[in-house]
Design a protein around this motif. Structure first.
Motif, PDB file in Angstrom:
ATOM      1  N   MET A 192       0.821  -1.213   0.000  1.00 33.07           N
ATOM      2  CA  MET A 192       0.000   0.000   0.000  1.00 33.07           C
ATOM      3  C   MET A 192       0.857   1.267   0.000  1.00 33.07           C
ATOM      4  O   MET A 192       0.466   2.287  -0.544  1.00 33.07           O
ATOM      5  N   THR A 193       2.034   1.177   0.635  1.00 33.61           N
ATOM      6  CA  THR A 193       2.923   2.336   0.679  1.00 33.61           C
ATOM      7  C   THR A 193       3.349   2.763  -0.720  1.00 33.61           C
ATOM      8  O   THR A 193       3.402   3.955  -1.046  1.00 33.61           O
ATOM      9  N   THR A 236       1.717   2.212  -3.512  1.00 32.10           N
ATOM     10  CA  THR A 236       0.548   2.789  -4.180  1.00 32.10           C
ATOM     11  C   THR A 236       0.333   4.221  -3.719  1.00 32.10           C
ATOM     12  O   THR A 236       0.037   5.110  -4.523  1.00 32.10           O
ATOM     13  N   GLN A 272       0.267  -4.381  -8.162  1.00 36.98           N
ATOM     14  CA  GLN A 272      -0.302  -4.550  -6.824  1.00 36.98           C
ATOM     15  C   GLN A 272      -1.608  -5.332  -6.958  1.00 36.98           C
ATOM     16  O   GLN A 272      -2.689  -4.765  -7.090  1.00 36.98           O
ATOM     17  N   ASP A 314      -7.686  -4.250  -2.452  1.00 37.68           N
ATOM     18  CA  ASP A 314      -8.033  -3.383  -1.336  1.00 37.68           C
ATOM     19  C   ASP A 314      -6.882  -2.455  -0.978  1.00 37.68           C
ATOM     20  O   ASP A 314      -7.090  -1.277  -0.655  1.00 37.68           O
ATOM     21  N   ARG A 315      -5.648  -2.960  -1.067  1.00 32.06           N
ATOM     22  CA  ARG A 315      -4.487  -2.120  -0.779  1.00 32.06           C
ATOM     23  C   ARG A 315      -4.273  -1.065  -1.854  1.00 32.06           C
ATOM     24  O   ARG A 315      -3.865   0.068  -1.568  1.00 32.06           O
ATOM     25  N   GLY A 355      -4.473   2.822  -0.893  1.00 36.02           N
ATOM     26  CA  GLY A 355      -3.344   3.709  -1.130  1.00 36.02           C
ATOM     27  C   GLY A 355      -3.740   4.949  -1.902  1.00 36.02           C
ATOM     28  O   GLY A 355      -3.313   6.068  -1.580  1.00 36.02           O
TER      29      GLY A 355
END
Length: 240
Positions: free
Chosen positions: A1-2, A4, A86, A90-91, A95
């Motif tokens: 997520m980081t 993204t 990715q 959801d992540r 993000g």
């Protein structure tokens, strides 16, 4: 997520996106602020009154920014590429959403500063006294951010559901500018139900809805929009 989150911030830093969205937000705020203080028979004592009155227009701008943050990925065909990098959907969406919220928080802070400065100029020109405003500005900013997150969540959900920028923007403008304004003048209970009017109660726009009711409504609509957006995005075929 980081990753993204970082990638989305890089997209939002593009001049076309940054200056377009920030310019629209600041332009709306300045216009409403000047009209609020220059045309009122008795100018408001609160320097943040213009920022409060501009909150609905600002909310619509935020909604469009969130919406296009999703629909442009579908329109340009880059959503598949993002999902290859990715695959956890959801992540990916989280993000993007967090990056948009962070940029919105910064943009609202700039808009508040510009609004207060504009109000100070107009009140000085009219020789109108104003009261203390710093604490009021902090409260107004926090409430405006809550309302903006609600608009953003709805925009995110609309982008995921409709996937077309033109259709989604048209639907959003039709609802928030036409339907809610008409309902506000024709349906006594509209302020207790409709999301834009509830957000207005949170930001301090005068109405029949108390702050606590508006806050509860904003939180419910935000949670509902985020849930719908994430469920649909996670389960629907990207090419469908």
């Amino acid at each position: 997520m980081t990753r993204t989150f970082t990638a989305e911030l890089m997209k939002l830093r593009r001049p076309r996106v940054l200056y377009g969205a920030l310019g629209a937000l600041i332009g709306c705020t300045i216009l409403v602020t000047v009209l609020t203080f220059a045309t009122a028979p008795t100018p408001p004592e609160r320097l943040t009154a213009g920022f409060t009155n501009a909150s609905r227009l600002v909310g619509v701008v935020v909604l469009v920014v969130f919406l296009t943050g999703v629909t442009t990925e579908y329109g340009l065909g880059t959503m598949r590429t993002l999902l290859l990098r990715q695959p956890l959907r959801d992540r990916l969406l989280a993000g993007k959403a967090l990056a948009l919220v962070g940029c919105t928080a910064g943009a609202l802070l700039v808009a508040l500063a510009v609004s207060v400065a504009s109000a100070a100029v107009v009140t000085a020109a009219r020789d109108t006294p104003t009261g203390p405003w710093l604490a009021d500005a902090a409260t107004g900013y926090a409430n405006a951010l809550l309302a903006a997150v609600c608009y953003g969540a709805i925009g995110l959900a609309l982008g995921v559901l409709l996937r077309s920028t033109a259709v989604a923007v048209g639907a959003a403008l039709f609802w928030f500018i036409m339907v809610e304004n008409i309902a506000d003048h024709t349906w006594p209970a509209a302020g207790h139900v409709l999301p834009g009017l509830l957000a207005g109660a949170v930001t301090g726009i005068p109405g029949s809805v108390p702050y606590s009711h508006g806050l509860a409504g904003v939180l419910v609509y935000s949670a509902l929009a985020i849930t719908v957006g994430f469920i649909v995005f996670s389960r629907r075929d990207v090419s469908g």
